[in-house]
Design a protein around this motif. Sequence first.
Motif, PDB file in Angstrom:
ATOM      1  N   PRO A  69       0.810  -1.237   0.000  1.00 18.30           N
ATOM      2  CA  PRO A  69       0.000   0.000   0.000  1.00 18.30           C
ATOM      3  C   PRO A  69       0.839   1.281   0.000  1.00 18.30           C
ATOM      4  N   LEU A  70       2.058   1.204   0.527  1.00 17.72           N
ATOM      5  CA  LEU A  70       2.910   2.398   0.611  1.00 17.72           C
ATOM      6  C   LEU A  70       3.326   2.908  -0.767  1.00 17.72           C
ATOM      7  N   THR A  71       3.234   2.068  -1.785  1.00 15.30           N
ATOM      8  CA  THR A  71       3.643   2.498  -3.129  1.00 15.30           C
ATOM      9  C   THR A  71       2.710   3.560  -3.705  1.00 15.30           C
ATOM     10  N   ARG A  72       1.559   3.764  -3.053  1.00 12.67           N
ATOM     11  CA  ARG A  72       0.651   4.828  -3.511  1.00 12.67           C
ATOM     12  C   ARG A  72       1.156   6.214  -3.114  1.00 12.67           C
ATOM     13  N   HIS A  73       2.172   6.251  -2.252  1.00 11.49           N
ATOM     14  CA  HIS A  73       2.719   7.516  -1.763  1.00 11.49           C
ATOM     15  C   HIS A  73       4.023   7.851  -2.481  1.00 11.49           C
ATOM     16  N   LYS A  74       4.272   9.142  -2.691  1.00 14.81           N
ATOM     17  CA  LYS A  74       5.517   9.583  -3.321  1.00 14.81           C
ATOM     18  C   LYS A  74       6.658   9.657  -2.312  1.00 14.81           C
ATOM     19  N   SER A  75       6.337   9.753  -1.027  1.00 15.83           N
ATOM     20  CA  SER A  75       7.353   9.817   0.028  1.00 15.83           C
ATOM     21  C   SER A  75       6.736   9.310   1.319  1.00 15.83           C
ATOM     22  N   VAL A  76       7.589   9.134   2.339  1.00 12.16           N
ATOM     23  CA  VAL A  76       7.109   8.634   3.626  1.00 12.16           C
ATOM     24  C   VAL A  76       7.885   9.325   4.745  1.00 12.16           C
ATOM     25  N   ARG A  77       7.190   9.636   5.844  1.00 17.24           N
ATOM     26  CA  ARG A  77       7.823  10.258   6.992  1.00 17.24           C
ATOM     27  C   ARG A  77       8.269   9.176   7.980  1.00 17.24           C
ATOM     28  N   LEU A  78       9.173   9.562   8.874  1.00 18.96           N
ATOM     29  CA  LEU A  78       9.678   8.612   9.870  1.00 18.96           C
ATOM     30  C   LEU A  78       8.555   8.128  10.789  1.00 18.96           C
ATOM     31  N   ASP A  79       7.657   9.024  11.190  1.00 17.07           N
ATOM     32  CA  ASP A  79       6.571   8.610  12.079  1.00 17.07           C
ATOM     33  C   ASP A  79       5.635   7.618  11.386  1.00 17.07           C
ATOM     34  N   GLU A  80       5.513   7.725  10.056  1.00 14.30           N
ATOM     35  CA  GLU A  80       4.686   6.765   9.314  1.00 14.30           C
ATOM     36  C   GLU A  80       5.360   5.395   9.279  1.00 14.30           C
ATOM     37  N   LEU A  81       6.685   5.376   9.186  1.00 12.04           N
ATOM     38  CA  LEU A  81       7.413   4.101   9.169  1.00 12.04           C
ATOM     39  C   LEU A  81       7.249   3.342  10.477  1.00 12.04           C
ATOM     40  N   ALA A  82       7.020   4.079  11.558  1.00 15.17           N
ATOM     41  CA  ALA A  82       6.873   3.445  12.869  1.00 15.17           C
ATOM     42  C   ALA A  82       5.627   2.564  12.944  1.00 15.17           C
ATOM     43  N   ARG A  83       4.728   2.672  11.964  1.00 16.28           N
ATOM     44  CA  ARG A  83       3.497   1.862  11.968  1.00 16.28           C
ATOM     45  C   ARG A  83       3.719   0.467  11.360  1.00 16.28           C
ATOM     46  N   TYR A  84       4.844   0.274  10.691  1.00 17.06           N
ATOM     47  CA  TYR A  84       5.047  -0.955   9.927  1.00 17.06           C
ATOM     48  C   TYR A  84       6.116  -1.854  10.565  1.00 17.06           C
ATOM     49  N   ASN A  85       6.077  -3.140  10.186  1.00 16.00           N
ATOM     50  CA  ASN A  85       7.130  -4.074  10.562  1.00 16.00           C
ATOM     51  C   ASN A  85       8.344  -3.850   9.664  1.00 16.00           C
ATOM     52  N   LEU A  86       9.517  -3.796  10.268  1.00 19.87           N
ATOM     53  CA  LEU A  86      10.730  -3.477   9.519  1.00 19.87           C
ATOM     54  C   LEU A  86      11.706  -4.658   9.461  1.00 19.87           C
ATOM     55  N   ILE A  87      12.329  -4.800   8.304  1.00 24.23           N
ATOM     56  CA  ILE A  87      13.470  -5.711   8.132  1.00 24.23           C
ATOM     57  C   ILE A  87      14.676  -4.811   7.858  1.00 24.23           C
ATOM     58  N   LEU A  88      15.570  -4.697   8.816  1.00 20.70           N
ATOM     59  CA  LEU A  88      16.656  -3.730   8.696  1.00 20.70           C
ATOM     60  C   LEU A  88      18.001  -4.402   8.459  1.00 20.70           C
ATOM     61  N   PRO A  89      18.894  -3.701   7.736  1.00 22.83           N
ATOM     62  CA  PRO A  89      20.282  -4.182   7.659  1.00 22.83           C
ATOM     63  C   PRO A  89      20.906  -4.148   9.048  1.00 22.83           C
ATOM     64  N   ALA A  90      21.823  -5.052   9.302  1.00 25.52           N
ATOM     65  CA  ALA A  90      22.450  -5.144  10.617  1.00 25.52           C
ATOM     66  C   ALA A  90      23.293  -3.913  10.911  1.00 25.52           C
ATOM     67  N   ARG A  91      23.497  -3.651  12.177  1.00 28.07           N
ATOM     68  CA  ARG A  91      24.345  -2.537  12.577  1.00 28.07           C
ATOM     69  C   ARG A  91      25.751  -2.736  12.011  1.00 28.07           C
ATOM     70  N   GLY A  92      26.318  -1.647  11.516  1.00 23.99           N
ATOM     71  CA  GLY A  92      27.631  -1.722  10.879  1.00 23.99           C
ATOM     72  C   GLY A  92      27.540  -1.558   9.376  1.00 23.99           C
ATOM     73  N   LEU A  93      26.398  -1.953   8.782  1.00 27.35           N
ATOM     74  CA  LEU A  93      26.191  -1.711   7.360  1.00 27.35           C
ATOM     75  C   LEU A  93      25.808  -0.244   7.165  1.00 27.35           C
ATOM     76  N   GLN A  94      26.199   0.323   6.017  1.00 26.93           N
ATOM     77  CA  GLN A  94      26.074   1.762   5.846  1.00 26.93           C
ATOM     78  C   GLN A  94      24.639   2.265   5.907  1.00 26.93           C
ATOM     79  N   ALA A  95      23.711   1.552   5.277  1.00 29.79           N
ATOM     80  CA  ALA A  95      22.315   1.990   5.299  1.00 29.79           C
ATOM     81  C   ALA A  95      21.782   2.028   6.732  1.00 29.79           C
ATOM     82  N   ARG A  96      22.174   1.047   7.549  1.00 32.02           N
ATOM     83  CA  ARG A  96      21.731   1.021   8.946  1.00 32.02           C
ATOM     84  C   ARG A  96      22.352   2.176   9.727  1.00 32.02           C
ATOM     85  N   ASN A  97      23.638   2.425   9.498  1.00 33.89           N
ATOM     86  CA  ASN A  97      24.294   3.547  10.170  1.00 33.89           C
ATOM     87  C   ASN A  97      23.602   4.863   9.828  1.00 33.89           C
ATOM     88  N   ALA A  98      23.258   5.028   8.535  1.00 35.97           N
ATOM     89  CA  ALA A  98      22.601   6.254   8.098  1.00 35.97           C
ATOM     90  C   ALA A  98      21.210   6.377   8.716  1.00 35.97           C
TER      91      ALA A  98
END
Length: 301
Positions: free
Chosen positions: A174-203
């Motif tokens: 459903p998120l693909t209907r949006h052009k962007s997303v805020r951090l507070d909106e991301l808090a509503r979803y289940n996340l699969i994150l890169p492990a700590r130490g990987l650049q995307a996770r650090n960022a």
Amino acid sequence: MEIRQLKYFLQVAETLNFSEASRRLFITQSTLSQQISHLEQEIGLPLFERNSHEVSLTEAGKELIPYAQKAVMSTNACIDHIEDLKDMLVGELNIGLTHSFSTIMSETILEFMHTYPGVKLNIYYNTMEELMGMLKKQELDFVLAFRPMRNDKEIDSRLLFTNRLAAIVQATHPLTRHKSVRLDELARYNLILPARGLQARNAFDELIKDNDLKFNIRVEVNHVNIILDLLHHTHNISILAESTIIHQKGLRAIPIVAPKNEMEGCFHRLRGSYVKNSTREFERMLAHSTAILANTLFCEG
């Protein structure tokens, strides 16, 4: 005093283990011990304290390290320079890649292999911290990674493209209907994150450090390809650089709206070291590749 002996000394100084050092150097432990003994005799001082349990550097050994590193570096630069004086590029090119760069590298690697068959490519995937350590030890000629959070005066970083962190989702999410997303909106979803130490996770951790949002992290993975595979089969969300999915069918990147959400893809070299012709040529090919152009357009779109 031989350069070979200094290389052996540096390997033992790093590992503080003659058995491990000899394994890395592809020589017998007795040969290594003999060469270190010859070096100690020539210097006139012991370089290591040895007993049945451990090996440690003496004061003389600690003092020798920077001089040995400089001598080995100068010798390697001389060898590389002589190789580059030949009519064609030859030898080896040691490339470090973070996983976020794997999707934009294939085109340049194939082009380079076709154009310069005399150069062997050695490609290493790892975290940026590990790769930068290898670069400083001259085990790599360059590293392709996003710019680190903190500047390092030993590293020369050349900008290739700019990028953003994005919510990566399945094309039917459903998120693909949006052009962007805020951090507070991301808090509503289940996340699969890169492990700590990987650049995307650090960022991402840097992006959220000043707020009190609670995120539902279901999975942490230290390999981007596993994350992408999980996203193909679930409606969970991951946080990765937009460039990660340029050639991925069935996935979409929704840019995250947040201050300082910018990542710079860079070509990192050891400052002051000799630069091989093959390094310069690979950098030129990559900078002009359609993958880099597509990434720029993708992130601007």
